[in-house]
Design an enzyme around this catalytic site. Structure first.
Site, mmCIF file in Angstrom:
data_model
loop_
_atom_site.group_PDB
_atom_site.id
_atom_site.type_symbol
_atom_site.label_atom_id
_atom_site.label_comp_id
_atom_site.label_asym_id
_atom_site.label_seq_id
_atom_site.Cartn_x
_atom_site.Cartn_y
_atom_site.Cartn_z
ATOM 1 N N ARG A 104 0.590 -1.325 0.214
ATOM 2 C CA ARG A 104 -0.106 -0.145 0.067
ATOM 3 C C ARG A 104 0.746 1.334 0.226
ATOM 4 O O ARG A 104 1.837 1.169 0.589
ATOM 5 C CB ARG A 104 -1.032 0.045 1.210
ATOM 6 C CG ARG A 104 -2.011 -1.012 1.122
ATOM 7 C CD ARG A 104 -2.671 -1.197 2.647
ATOM 8 N NE ARG A 104 -3.849 -2.221 2.376
ATOM 9 C CZ ARG A 104 -3.696 -3.566 2.538
ATOM 10 N NH1 ARG A 104 -2.625 -3.912 2.741
ATOM 11 N NH2 ARG A 104 -5.079 -4.314 2.293
ATOM 12 N N HIS A 138 -0.884 -2.416 -4.437
ATOM 13 C CA HIS A 138 -0.262 -3.414 -5.434
ATOM 14 C C HIS A 138 -0.466 -2.965 -6.894
ATOM 15 O O HIS A 138 -0.689 -3.505 -7.934
ATOM 16 C CB HIS A 138 -1.292 -4.782 -5.382
ATOM 17 C CG HIS A 138 -1.012 -5.424 -4.051
ATOM 18 N ND1 HIS A 138 0.302 -5.472 -3.404
ATOM 19 C CD2 HIS A 138 -1.745 -6.470 -3.536
ATOM 20 C CE1 HIS A 138 0.133 -6.251 -2.593
ATOM 21 N NE2 HIS A 138 -0.897 -6.823 -2.547
ATOM 22 N N HIS A 144 2.584 -12.640 -5.671
ATOM 23 C CA HIS A 144 1.588 -12.724 -4.542
ATOM 24 C C HIS A 144 0.723 -14.160 -4.476
ATOM 25 O O HIS A 144 -0.439 -14.304 -4.730
ATOM 26 C CB HIS A 144 0.218 -11.856 -4.863
ATOM 27 C CG HIS A 144 -0.592 -11.396 -3.689
ATOM 28 N ND1 HIS A 144 -0.928 -12.290 -2.810
ATOM 29 C CD2 HIS A 144 -1.044 -10.041 -3.008
ATOM 30 C CE1 HIS A 144 -1.436 -11.681 -1.583
ATOM 31 N NE2 HIS A 144 -1.336 -10.335 -1.760
ATOM 32 N N ASP A 163 -2.085 -9.445 8.371
ATOM 33 C CA ASP A 163 -1.981 -8.669 7.139
ATOM 34 C C ASP A 163 -0.921 -7.590 7.640
ATOM 35 O O ASP A 163 -1.096 -6.414 7.221
ATOM 36 C CB ASP A 163 -3.281 -8.012 6.802
ATOM 37 C CG ASP A 163 -3.070 -7.926 5.126
ATOM 38 O OD1 ASP A 163 -2.015 -8.142 4.621
ATOM 39 O OD2 ASP A 163 -3.870 -7.320 4.452
ATOM 40 N N GLU A 223 4.602 -12.652 0.943
ATOM 41 C CA GLU A 223 5.334 -11.768 -0.024
ATOM 42 C C GLU A 223 6.683 -11.133 0.467
ATOM 43 O O GLU A 223 6.758 -10.337 1.342
ATOM 44 C CB GLU A 223 4.265 -10.634 -0.389
ATOM 45 C CG GLU A 223 3.149 -11.171 -0.746
ATOM 46 C CD GLU A 223 1.967 -10.281 -0.540
ATOM 47 O OE1 GLU A 223 1.630 -9.530 -1.557
ATOM 48 O OE2 GLU A 223 1.176 -10.457 0.451
#
Length: 390
Positions: free
Chosen positions: A121, A146, A217, A289, A355
């Site tokens: 982000r 992304h 991803h 996350d 990731e």
């Protein structure tokens, strides 16, 4: 293992799709078809389409052991990754679809995709370079995620397969695309080594100062697609700190110790053990996350980022990278709206992403490692996902 991967895969009649336009199918027997985690046939014709005037296709990499990775150049996506479990049975550890249309129509745009120009982000879709403010397309509430509304996951990459173990993808992201400055020439090389590693090499150059933070991803379930939640997976992340976020998942600009929190994976722990704890950070992400600040633990000449093990399959995935961070995403926004290759839906927390990356919102966080790429310089980074079974 005494039995070679090659013989295992041959016995299971696994698909070996050539990187060409010849229609190819796999065959699965009735018993395998009844198993929700069985290796599913892929039909290369379902990946042959024209999008934005460019042709898509299916490409399969094979190492000398018989391990296989299937890609499509639509979004530079990893479609399937066949790995033997502790009993020698081949398991597809990557969730995805059996056609290009499946990826095009998915409500989750990032399954298996190559991500850019900027993975993760950027706050409010704005950043400043040399005193000039740039405004990006916002696609995640008030933020850019992304790469924007049409990030690299939606483009058709030029593809070349120089040998059975290597796929080279290239793409020119033009000046102004999604609001980013500079013509960015990108090359991503995916290779399947004879050490059962999926290697990802990223390169990029620009003619104007810009941002660059590339990643992949892939959504993993080491027990196999359709095997249920990933909460029993055993995870270790080699990081003593992470970057806490606000309610929109933008970092607060500081590092926080994981010790004494649900974010402590410095020793192996199941993903589900603490995921429902009363914790503001878990509430912000609806689970995990978050970006981890890697310690720099050595391995394969890189940083050893993480080790994760499937509790049912015994498959172990070790991640190594040259990047400073690792985003751990526990599949919190999966909503059972898409049907995968084997017929299972993308149910809540049935896959995870790990990731390798620079930190989120780095352009607006002076204390984070820089993601600025200048003309005359080359962005270059590598990550490796290594598989074994116990």
């Amino acid at each position: 293992m005494k039995q070679s991967l090659k013989s295992i895969f041959a016995a299971a009649s696994i698909l070996a799709v050539a990187a060409c336009n010849t229609p190819t199918k796999t065959n699965t027997d009735d018993a395998a078809a009844a198993d929700s985690t069985a290796v599913v046939q892929l039909d290369s014709t379902k990946f042959q389409k024209e999008i934005d005037g460019k042709k898509t296709n299916l490409y399969v990499l094979k190492n000398k052991n018989g391990m296989q990775a299937a890609f499509t150049n639509y979004g530079g996506r990893l479609v399937s990754l066949l790995v033997p479990d502790s009993a020698g049975k081949p398991v597809d550890v990557v969730v995805g679809f059996d056609s290009v249309d499946g990826f095009v129509n998915s409500t989750e745009p990032y399954f298996g995709a190559t991500i850019g120009r900027y993975g993760n982000r950027i706050a409010k879709g704005k950043f400043t370079l040399d005193g000039k403010q740039y405004t990006l397309a916002t696609n995640n509430g008030q933020n850019t995620l992304h790469g924007g509304k049409k990030g690299f996951q939606y483009v058709v990459w030029d593809a070349a397969q120089p040998d059975p173990q290597t796929l080279v993808l290239t793409y020119l992201s033009k000046d102004g695309e999604e609001g980013y400055p500079g013509n960015l020439n990108v090359k991503v090389t995916y290779s399947l080594t004879d050490d059962n590693e999926l290697k990802m090499d990223y390169e990029a150059t620009t003619d104007k100062k810009t941002l660059c933070n590339l990643t992949n991803h892939a959504f993993f379930n080491l027990n196999g697609e359709g095997s249920g939640p990933i909460l029993g997976h055993l995870l270790q992340i080699y990081a003593d700190q992470y970057t806490p976020v606000d309610t929109t998942l933008i970092p607060l600009g500081k590092h926080a110790d994981v010790k004494g929190t649900p974010f402590d994976f410095t020793t192996p722990e199941t993903i589900g053990k603490r995921i429902e704890e009363d914790n503001d950070q878990l509430k912000a992400g609806k689970g995990y996350d978050h970006n981890y600040v890697l310690n720099g633990t050595e391995g394969l000449g890189m940083t050893h980022a993480a080790t994760v093990k499937g509790d049912k399959s015994g498959i172990v995935m070790d991640i190594y990278t040259q990047e400073p961070g690792l985003q751990f995403y526990s599949g919190n926004f999966m909503q059972s709206k898409n049907v995968f290759k084997g017929g299972a839906k993308d149910d809540f927390r049935t896959a995870l992403a790990l990731e390798t990356q620079h930190f989120p919102d780095s352009p607006n966080q002076p204390g984070f490692p820089s993601t600025v790429l200048e003309p005359g310089k080359t962005y270059k980074t590598s990550s490796v996902y290594r598989f074994s079974a116990k």
